[in-house]
Design a protein around this motif. Structure first.
Motif, mmCIF file in Angstrom:
data_model
loop_
_atom_site.group_PDB
_atom_site.id
_atom_site.type_symbol
_atom_site.label_atom_id
_atom_site.label_comp_id
_atom_site.label_asym_id
_atom_site.label_seq_id
_atom_site.Cartn_x
_atom_site.Cartn_y
_atom_site.Cartn_z
ATOM 1 N N LEU A 1 4.251 7.266 7.580
ATOM 2 C CA LEU A 1 3.109 7.080 8.468
ATOM 3 C C LEU A 1 2.535 5.668 8.361
ATOM 4 O O LEU A 1 2.281 5.011 9.367
ATOM 5 C CB LEU A 1 2.023 8.118 8.161
ATOM 6 N N ILE A 2 2.357 5.188 7.150
ATOM 7 C CA ILE A 2 1.813 3.843 6.948
ATOM 8 C C ILE A 2 2.764 2.793 7.515
ATOM 9 O O ILE A 2 2.337 1.818 8.138
ATOM 10 C CB ILE A 2 1.515 3.595 5.451
ATOM 11 N N VAL B 1 0.849 -1.199 0.000
ATOM 12 C CA VAL B 1 0.000 0.000 0.000
ATOM 13 C C VAL B 1 0.880 1.244 0.000
ATOM 14 O O VAL B 1 0.649 2.189 -0.771
ATOM 15 C CB VAL B 1 -0.958 0.002 1.217
ATOM 16 N N ALA B 2 1.893 1.243 0.827
ATOM 17 C CA ALA B 2 2.780 2.408 0.899
ATOM 18 C C ALA B 2 3.523 2.610 -0.418
ATOM 19 O O ALA B 2 3.639 3.736 -0.911
ATOM 20 C CB ALA B 2 3.779 2.222 2.045
ATOM 21 N N LEU C 1 4.080 -1.302 11.550
ATOM 22 C CA LEU C 1 4.999 -1.855 12.537
ATOM 23 C C LEU C 1 4.389 -1.859 13.932
ATOM 24 O O LEU C 1 4.619 -2.782 14.716
ATOM 25 C CB LEU C 1 6.317 -1.086 12.527
ATOM 26 N N SER C 2 3.587 -0.856 14.232
ATOM 27 C CA SER C 2 2.906 -0.819 15.527
ATOM 28 C C SER C 2 1.936 -1.976 15.662
ATOM 29 O O SER C 2 1.828 -2.595 16.720
ATOM 30 C CB SER C 2 2.161 0.503 15.702
ATOM 31 N N GLU D 1 7.303 14.685 -1.647
ATOM 32 C CA GLU D 1 7.406 14.937 -0.223
ATOM 33 C C GLU D 1 6.201 14.392 0.527
ATOM 34 O O GLU D 1 6.320 13.735 1.546
ATOM 35 C CB GLU D 1 7.543 16.434 0.048
ATOM 36 N N GLY D 2 4.989 14.655 -0.005
ATOM 37 C CA GLY D 2 3.770 14.151 0.625
ATOM 38 C C GLY D 2 3.723 12.639 0.613
ATOM 39 O O GLY D 2 3.297 12.011 1.576
ATOM 40 N N ALA D 3 4.188 12.041 -0.465
ATOM 41 C CA ALA D 3 4.204 10.579 -0.567
ATOM 42 C C ALA D 3 5.175 9.977 0.440
ATOM 43 O O ALA D 3 4.888 8.943 1.046
ATOM 44 C CB ALA D 3 4.584 10.150 -1.978
ATOM 45 N N THR D 4 6.287 10.612 0.633
ATOM 46 C CA THR D 4 7.267 10.120 1.597
ATOM 47 C C THR D 4 6.684 10.159 3.000
ATOM 48 O O THR D 4 6.856 9.216 3.778
ATOM 49 C CB THR D 4 8.554 10.971 1.529
ATOM 50 N N MET D 5 5.980 11.221 3.325
ATOM 51 C CA MET D 5 5.352 11.326 4.638
ATOM 52 C C MET D 5 4.271 10.256 4.826
ATOM 53 O O MET D 5 4.169 9.652 5.880
ATOM 54 C CB MET D 5 4.759 12.725 4.838
ATOM 55 N N ARG D 6 3.479 10.017 3.773
ATOM 56 C CA ARG D 6 2.447 8.975 3.854
ATOM 57 C C ARG D 6 3.100 7.601 4.008
ATOM 58 O O ARG D 6 2.634 6.763 4.765
ATOM 59 C CB ARG D 6 1.539 9.019 2.636
#
Length: 113
Positions: free
Chosen positions: A34-35, A14-15, A40-41, A26-31
């Motif tokens: 986050l994903i 998905v990521a 991992l959590s 930049e936005g894709a890297t942040m998403r």
């Protein structure tokens, strides 16, 4: 049910797809970050489901406050035997194995109240 490896693979796909589709890097890297953190959590919080109902959850090397020398199987057997035989007084515990006796005593001490 999905195992931990399957979950990580889905999160990564998905990521990665999100990164490929995005025109704003930049936005894709942040998403992606986050994903990945969420994935991992989830893996870190999921248990194996094989926890022993008789063992202490606080310390894998002990059984209801008694130290285990190996895998706590002697303690578990003593605890189960005491449960099966309604032992409520630790003085009624005996046997050839110290770990078995301690498991029996652990059960009796819990039910002695």
């Amino acid at each position: 049910m999905l195992n931990q490896i399957d979950i990580l693979e889905v999160v990564w796909r998905v990521a990665r797809n999100n990164l490929i589709r995005s025109k704003v890097k930049e936005g894709a890297t942040m998403r992606l970050l986050l994903i990945s953190i969420v994935g991992l959590s989830l893996v870190a919080c999921s248990g194996s489901g094989d926890e022993d109902e008789y063992a202490d959850s606080e310390d894998a090397g002990s059984f209801h406050g008694y130290e285990c020398t190996d895998d706590c199987s002697g303690h578990e057997a003593g605890y189960q035997w005491a449960s099966d035989n309604d032992i409520t007084d630790p003085d009624n515990c005996g046997g050839n194995s110290q770990s078995f006796i301690e498991g029996c005593e652990a059960y009796a001490e819990e039910t002695e109240l």
